[in-house]
Design an enzyme around this catalytic site. Structure first.
Site, PDB file in Angstrom:
ATOM      1  N   GLU A  56     -23.562 -36.590  69.564  1.00 10.75           N
ATOM      2  CA  GLU A  56     -24.186 -37.805  70.071  1.00 10.75           C
ATOM      3  C   GLU A  56     -25.662 -37.875  69.705  1.00 10.75           C
ATOM      4  OE1 GLU A  56     -21.105 -36.479  73.226  1.00 10.75           O
ATOM      5  OE2 GLU A  56     -22.364 -35.580  71.662  1.00 10.75           O
ATOM      6  N   THR A 164       5.774  -6.925  52.421  1.00 13.20           N
ATOM      7  CA  THR A 164       4.331  -7.167  52.369  1.00 13.20           C
ATOM      8  C   THR A 164       3.573  -6.202  51.469  1.00 13.20           C
ATOM      9  OG1 THR A 164       3.951  -5.745  54.305  1.00 13.20           O
ATOM     10  CG2 THR A 164       4.364  -8.084  54.711  1.00 13.20           C
ATOM     11  N   MET A 166       4.274  -2.503  48.634  1.00 13.46           N
ATOM     12  CA  MET A 166       5.179  -1.474  48.141  1.00 13.46           C
ATOM     13  C   MET A 166       5.124  -0.262  49.072  1.00 13.46           C
ATOM     14  SD  MET A 166       6.321  -3.207  45.725  1.00 13.46           S
ATOM     15  CE  MET A 166       7.458  -2.022  45.009  1.00 13.46           C
ATOM     16  N   ALA A 167       6.056   0.648  48.920  1.00 10.21           N
ATOM     17  CA  ALA A 167       6.090   1.838  49.777  1.00 10.21           C
ATOM     18  C   ALA A 167       4.795   2.634  49.673  1.00 10.21           C
ATOM     19  CB  ALA A 167       7.280   2.705  49.410  1.00 10.21           C
ATOM     20  N   TRP A 173      -1.685  -8.284  43.972  1.00 11.93           N
ATOM     21  CA  TRP A 173      -1.682  -9.365  44.956  1.00 11.93           C
ATOM     22  C   TRP A 173      -0.267  -9.911  45.046  1.00 11.93           C
ATOM     23  CZ3 TRP A 173      -5.862 -10.178  47.834  1.00 11.93           C
ATOM     24  CH2 TRP A 173      -7.105  -9.777  47.341  1.00 11.93           C
ATOM     25  N   ARG A 187     -10.274 -18.161  57.409  1.00 11.14           N
ATOM     26  CA  ARG A 187     -11.330 -17.284  57.890  1.00 11.14           C
ATOM     27  C   ARG A 187     -12.560 -18.087  58.310  1.00 11.14           C
ATOM     28  NH1 ARG A 187     -11.743 -12.093  53.733  1.00 11.14           N
ATOM     29  NH2 ARG A 187      -9.716 -11.147  54.224  1.00 11.14           N
ATOM     30  N   THR A 199      -5.374  -0.693  58.248  1.00 15.38           N
ATOM     31  CA  THR A 199      -5.712  -1.607  57.159  1.00 15.38           C
ATOM     32  C   THR A 199      -7.067  -1.264  56.567  1.00 15.38           C
ATOM     33  OG1 THR A 199      -4.392  -3.383  58.143  1.00 15.38           O
ATOM     34  CG2 THR A 199      -6.087  -4.037  56.579  1.00 15.38           C
ATOM     35  N   GLU A 304      -5.554 -10.441  60.809  1.00 13.63           N
ATOM     36  CA  GLU A 304      -5.217 -10.061  59.430  1.00 13.63           C
ATOM     37  C   GLU A 304      -4.987  -8.560  59.441  1.00 13.63           C
ATOM     38  OE1 GLU A 304      -7.125 -11.534  55.919  1.00 13.63           O
ATOM     39  OE2 GLU A 304      -8.303 -12.961  57.058  1.00 13.63           O
ATOM     40  N   GLY A 306      -1.830  -5.077  59.260  1.00 15.68           N
ATOM     41  CA  GLY A 306      -0.547  -4.573  58.801  1.00 15.68           C
ATOM     42  C   GLY A 306       0.568  -4.958  59.755  1.00 15.68           C
TER      43      GLY A 306
END
Length: 371
Positions: A56, A164, A166-167, A173, A187, A199, A304, A306
């Site tokens: 305002e 999500t 690989m082992a 990516w 973000r 992570t 964000e 694991g």
């Protein structure tokens, strides 16, 4: 009094203006305002970064002179003295004769008192025009005002077969550049980004905004970068290295740990704030975390992490929304799952509602809500 179609167009413009503050206004709600007299727009404004002018005041400043005008505001004008003065009083003093507000402010410090002050001053007040649309602009603020903690969303990226990483842990990516740019905007609109120590140790993530990937106009980028979100690391036993990128200067970081765990001298000498939280069965008390972030005035919280932390958040009933980016690729049955959910029976399944599906580059973005 203008016709309803004109009122709708002006309120739609106020909501459009409100969205321009979504990357910078927090912890305040991002609000838009349009001042009109005799069918002519006199001035417009949206909420500036905390400590700056509200919508305002921005509109009044742009108008210069607003006597006899109608103000279209996406949220009830405030009536209390904070870091800035009450907007309801400023509208009265400017001689505004009519105020159309989309919705009442859920903040208990306002909650209708702004509209009451305007009516007492003889201003014609109408509230409720495009209220549902206005509520969708500030869901995190509404959540924090009504339940004490903001809106919590988890961002996840997976392959077509629900994996999500690989082992080995390699995950860069899964999705393409357009999806990663989309995450940067998520973000930018968040007050806090939450991750786990796993992570951090695996990826040495920074969790900062990257200006070149925001894909916003120059002014929006500048405002977003100036207000970097709080980085939150859950680290029960304080394993975080003092040299971790997430502790870098230039952006606030909160490290949450269990009681009676000592912060090392090297950790204490970083940019971070260290906060003790109660322990839970498998880590820290996640509800206590959300209450702490509510106390810190976080409206929008982005997880964000694991699969373990994201799964725990979902099972605790703390996620309001899941945003899943699905890439058209397969990682195989040895790769890591989307969420850690130790379920054994079909009766334990967790239903999700699909709110939106859209294509982002070659990937799909699914927006889902629990329940």
């Amino acid at each position: 009094m203008m016709d309803s179609s004109f009122d709708n167009r002006m309120m739609a413009r106020a909501l459009q203006l409100a969205r321009r503050g979504q990357y910078s206004a927090m912890p305040n709600p991002h609000v838009g305002c349009v001042l009109v007299r005799d069918g002519e727009v006199l001035g417009e404004g949206f909420t500036q970064p905390a400590g700056g002018a509200h919508a305002e005041i921005e509109a009044l400043s742009a108008a210069g002179e607003a006597r006899g005008a109608t103000a279209y505001v996406s949220l009830e004008p405030c009536s209390h003295q904070g870091r800035t003065g009450p907007c309801a009083e400023a509208l009265v003093e400017a001689g505004v004769v009519r105020v159309v507000a989309a919705m009442e402010d859920p903040n208990p410090a306002v909650a209708g008192t702004g509209l009451t002050r305007l009516r007492e001053a003889g201003v014609v007040v109408e509230c409720g025009l495009m209220a549902s649309e206005a509520a969708r602009v500030i869901p995190g603020f509404i959540a924090r005002m009504t339940r004490g903690r903001g809106r919590v969303r988890a961002k996840l990226a997976m392959s077509l077969d629900g994996r999500t990483a690989m082992a080995s842990g390699d995950s860069q990516w899964i999705t393409g550049p357009p999806a990663r740019r989309d995450v940067q905007r998520l973000r930018a609109g968040s007050c806090a980004i939450v991750t786990g120590i796993g992570t951090v140790l695996a990826d040495d993530c920074n969790l900062s905004l990257r200006a070149r990937e925001l894909d916003l106009d120059e002014d929006e980028v500048a405002r977003a970068i100036a207000r970097q979100p709080l980085r939150v690391v859950l680290d029960s036993n304080l394993q975080i290295p003092a040299v971790a990128r997430v502790l870098s200067a230039g952006q606030p970081t909160l490290v949450c740990h269990a009681p009676n765990v000592e912060v090392s001298a090297a950790q204490a000498d970083t940019n971070a704030d260290f906060q003790s939280l109660p322990r839970a069965d498998d880590g820290l008390d996640l509800e206590a975390l959300m209450n702490e972030l509510g106390r810190r005035q976080c409206n929008e919280i982005l997880v964000e992490s694991g699969p373990r932390l994201a799964g725990a958040m979902l099972q605790a009933g703390l996620l309001d929304e899941l945003i899943v980016y699905m890439a058209p690729t397969l990682l195989g049955d040895k790769a890591r799952p989307l969420l850690h959910l130790p379920l054994d029976l079909m009766s334990q399944k967790i239903p999700l509602q699909i709110e939106d599906v859209c294509k982002v580059g070659q990937d799909l973005r699914l927006t889902l809500t629990p329940g």
